[in-house]
Design an enzyme around this catalytic site. Structure first.
Site, PDB file in Angstrom:
ATOM      1  N   ASP A 102     -18.460 -13.213 -33.791  1.00  0.00           N
ATOM      2  CA  ASP A 102     -17.171 -12.544 -33.621  1.00  0.00           C
ATOM      3  C   ASP A 102     -16.544 -12.908 -32.276  1.00  0.00           C
ATOM      4  OD1 ASP A 102     -15.368 -10.320 -34.653  1.00  0.00           O
ATOM      5  OD2 ASP A 102     -15.853  -9.553 -32.657  1.00  0.00           O
TER       6      ASP A 102
ATOM      7  N   GLU B 198     -15.979 -17.565 -34.925  1.00  0.00           N
ATOM      8  CA  GLU B 198     -14.607 -17.081 -35.140  1.00  0.00           C
ATOM      9  C   GLU B 198     -13.798 -17.488 -33.920  1.00  0.00           C
ATOM     10  OE1 GLU B 198     -11.661 -13.298 -35.541  1.00  0.00           O
ATOM     11  OE2 GLU B 198     -13.357 -13.275 -34.182  1.00  0.00           O
TER      12      GLU B 198
HETATM   13  C1  NOJ Z   1     -12.541 -10.166 -34.891  1.00  0.00           C
HETATM   14  C2  NOJ Z   1     -12.848  -9.363 -36.114  1.00  0.00           C
HETATM   15  O1  NOJ Z   1     -12.696 -10.161 -37.258  1.00  0.00           O
HETATM   16  C3  NOJ Z   1     -11.929  -8.180 -36.088  1.00  0.00           C
HETATM   17  O2  NOJ Z   1     -11.962  -7.455 -37.301  1.00  0.00           O
HETATM   18  C4  NOJ Z   1     -12.294  -7.321 -34.920  1.00  0.00           C
HETATM   19  O3  NOJ Z   1     -11.377  -6.247 -34.822  1.00  0.00           O
HETATM   20  C5  NOJ Z   1     -12.251  -8.110 -33.610  1.00  0.00           C
HETATM   21  N1  NOJ Z   1     -12.866  -9.396 -33.710  1.00  0.00           N
HETATM   22  C6  NOJ Z   1     -12.975  -7.354 -32.510  1.00  0.00           C
HETATM   23  O4  NOJ Z   1     -14.344  -7.316 -32.771  1.00  0.00           O
END
Ligand code: NOJ
Length: 584
Positions: free
Chosen positions: A212, A267
């Site tokens: 993440d 991500e």
């Molecule tokens: C990316 C995640 O996909 C999202 O849902 C989240 O709110 C943020 N990172 C913070 O963790």
């Protein structure tokens, strides 16, 4: 066991299903999805034909941000089940030939995490506070935040903590909500902790991690103010994509390397392609999410540019591309494609535009054939296979997303893509919860979803579900699909046509997508494998895609030889197809 097919590089061409646990299936009737619900539906996922499941965070969490605020990285949220349930689920999924990818959230934790509780209770300058970003405030009495950084969810990125005696004390950094304090990755404790967490889950049979907010982990220790006037040049931002973040992924890659066939997927939202590609260096991440493709409008020229740029960016690293149409952070694809503006931007989510669902659904059907034909791996966000739309009319008081609340409703947030799935029946909860469940689904389902349940769509040859099932089945069986080369074909304006040709002398597959307003002639083929909508004789109507079988005479050996030269040869694809043409 099917899971052993294909060896270590299974992820190069995998179809991965993103499973958002709280909205997938509720086994215990409390209105929230759980692991018992997933276990009961594993046969559904196996029949759908996915190679892996990526679970959005399943850890204990107060869910200030839907689980992306983790209170314990080595356990399961009691609302979802137990660690033993997770172990069982991982094993049962493997028995179905499905691998498990979990979400690791390393940028921040929950404010209920024991380390953050200990930091709050400890003194300024203590080892406990060193794991986070605590700083004195500026201005009289330290009443102003340490710098001008803004939270990605809106509002300041700093919150003032209370000292143990109740008086206002230091401030702490949170790039997201105040309930998500940022870790200090300069702390050796933090580094060691996450390597141990990776080992904890890999040791339990988890096959990969989705990382993440992967580009945000390290910060400029001087915490300088952001300069006015737009984004700083790449590599100079105080908390986005700093050079030192790569050290973390080198050590994570080494950890993953101690286990067979584990995959690290980042991500990473970055506008600069060169910076983005650095995460794919051979000793860092295996794959990264392809957000430029996800955000791209329904336009042939723009899609072709994104596809070419994606492949060019991945080629030097020898990494496979990922293709993603939607996830839990973005508008559902049938809604996006049904609007006048079919692009998506995180900072300009707009639910005031009219949506033509029929048009959006037709385009989404075509898009899935285009997407699944591209070289690399593909992601399916739960409910995409049912053609669910973005629920835009959730009453404000039921919305949970901190983006909605921290922007005062200016941004509608992401709840509309997270509504519990409809499985069966004609009334909410549509089989999401068991009969006579005590509670309603945690977000309300539109009554019109009675036409989009798994039960209704099953066996309906025109349904989105049957299209996904067919596409995934063919994608898995066709040696030309998944990882490997592709070759663009000449095509009329607004039409995207390319060949996927396997090694050897067998026929290949030709993917044609018509984004123009007029019907297009189908290129040469021996048969139609699959089409997203009815064909008009030998013509492909607007907003329709088809997979065509090509025989050896359609492209000729010369074309196949050229494909191999352009695409760099069949090496990884052959590895994926090692046994019986199956991908895993
Ligand atoms: C990316 C995640 O996909 C999202 O849902 C989240 O709110 C943020 N990172 C913070 O963790």
């Amino acid at each position: 066991m099917p899971i052993h097919r294909g060896g270590g590089a299974w992820w190069r061409g995998a179809a991965v299903y993103q499973l958002y646990v709280q909205s997938f299936a509720d086994g215990d009737g409390d209105g929230t999805g759980d692991l018992a619900g997933v276990r009961a539906r594993l046969p559904y996922l196996a029949a759908l034909g996915v190679d892996a499941i990526w679970y959005s965070p399943w850890y204990p969490s107060p869910r200030s941000d839907a689980g992306y605020d983790v209170a314990d990285y080595r356990s399961i949220d009691p609302a979802f089940g137990t660690l033993a349930d997770a172990d069982t689920l991982i094993g049962e999924a493997h028995a179905h030939g499905i691998r498990t990818i979990i979400d690791i959230v390393p940028n921040h934790c929950s404010d209920r995490h024991p380390w953050f509780r200990a930091a709050l209770a400890a003194a300024p300058g203590s080892a406990e506070r060193e794991r986070f970003w605590f700083r004195p405030g500026r201005g009289p009495g330290g009443g102003l935040p340490p710098n001008n950084w803004r939270s990605i969810f809106g509002g300041p990125a700093w919150t003032r903590a209370r000292s143990p005696d109740g008086t206002p004390g230091e401030w702490y950094l949170h790039l997201f909500s105040p309930q998500q304090p940022d870790f200090n990755w300069g702390s050796p404790d933090v580094r060691a902790e996450f390597e141990d967490i990776l080992r904890f889950w890999f040791g339990r049979g988890v096959d990969g991690v989705r990382i993440d907010s992967a580009a945000l982990l390290t910060k400029d220790p001087l915490l300088p103010d952001m300069a006015a006037g737009g984004e700083p040049p790449p590599g100079t931002h105080p908390f986005v994509d700093r050079d030192d973040v790569h050290d973390i992924y080198r050590s994570w890659r080494a950890v993953a390397g101690d286990y067979a066939g584990r995959v690290l997927t980042g991500e990473i939202w970055l506008p600069d392609a060169t910076r983005y590609a650095r995460y794919l260096r051979p000793d860092e991440l295996h794959t990264v999410f392809n957000f430029p493709y996800l955000c791209c409008p329904w336009d042939a020229g723009e899609l072709r540019s994104v596809i070419d740029a994606t492949l060019a960016l991945h080629a030097p690293a020898g990494a496979p591309a990922t293709w993603v149409l939607s996830n839990h952070d973005v508008d559902r694809v049938v809604s996006r494609y049904g609007r006048a503006d079919t692009s998506f931007g995180l900072d300009r989510r707009d639910h005031s535009q009219p949506v033509d669902l029929e048009l959006g659904t037709r385009r989404a059907r075509a898009a899935v054939l285009l997407t699944m034909a591209l070289p690399g791996s593909v992601y399916v966000y739960q409910g995409e296979e049912l053609g669910l739309w973005e629920v835009e009319d959730i009453p404000d008081e039921l919305r949970r997303d901190p983006i909605f609340h921290r922007t005062g409703g200016a941004d509608p947030g992401r709840d509309g893509s997270r509504v519990p799935l409809p499985w069966a029946g004609t009334e909410p909860p549509f089989g999401f919860s068991p009969p006579q469940a005590a509670a309603q689904p945690w977000l309300p389902q539109p009554k019109e979803w009675r036409d989009l349940t798994v039960e209704t769509e099953t066996g309906d040859a025109d349904s989105m579900l049957e299209l996904y099932r067919s596409a995934l089945r063919i994608r898995r069986a066709e040696p030309a699909f998944g990882d490997g080369p592709m070759t663009w074909l000449p095509a009329p304006d607004g039409v995207l046509a390319f060949d996927r040709v396997p090694g050897g002398d067998g026929g290949g597959v030709r993917c044609v997508t018509n984004l123009s307003p007029v019907a297009a002639e189908l290129p040469a083929h021996t048969s139609v494998l699959l089409a997203s909508g009815p064909l008009d004789g030998g013509r492909l109507p607007p907003d329709t895609a088809a997979w065509l079988r090509t025989g050896p005479t359609d492209g000729g050996p010369g074309l196949r030889a050229a494909n191999r030269a352009v695409g760099g040869g069949p090496g990884p694809r052959t590895a994926n197809r090692a046994v019986g043409g199956a991908r895993n």
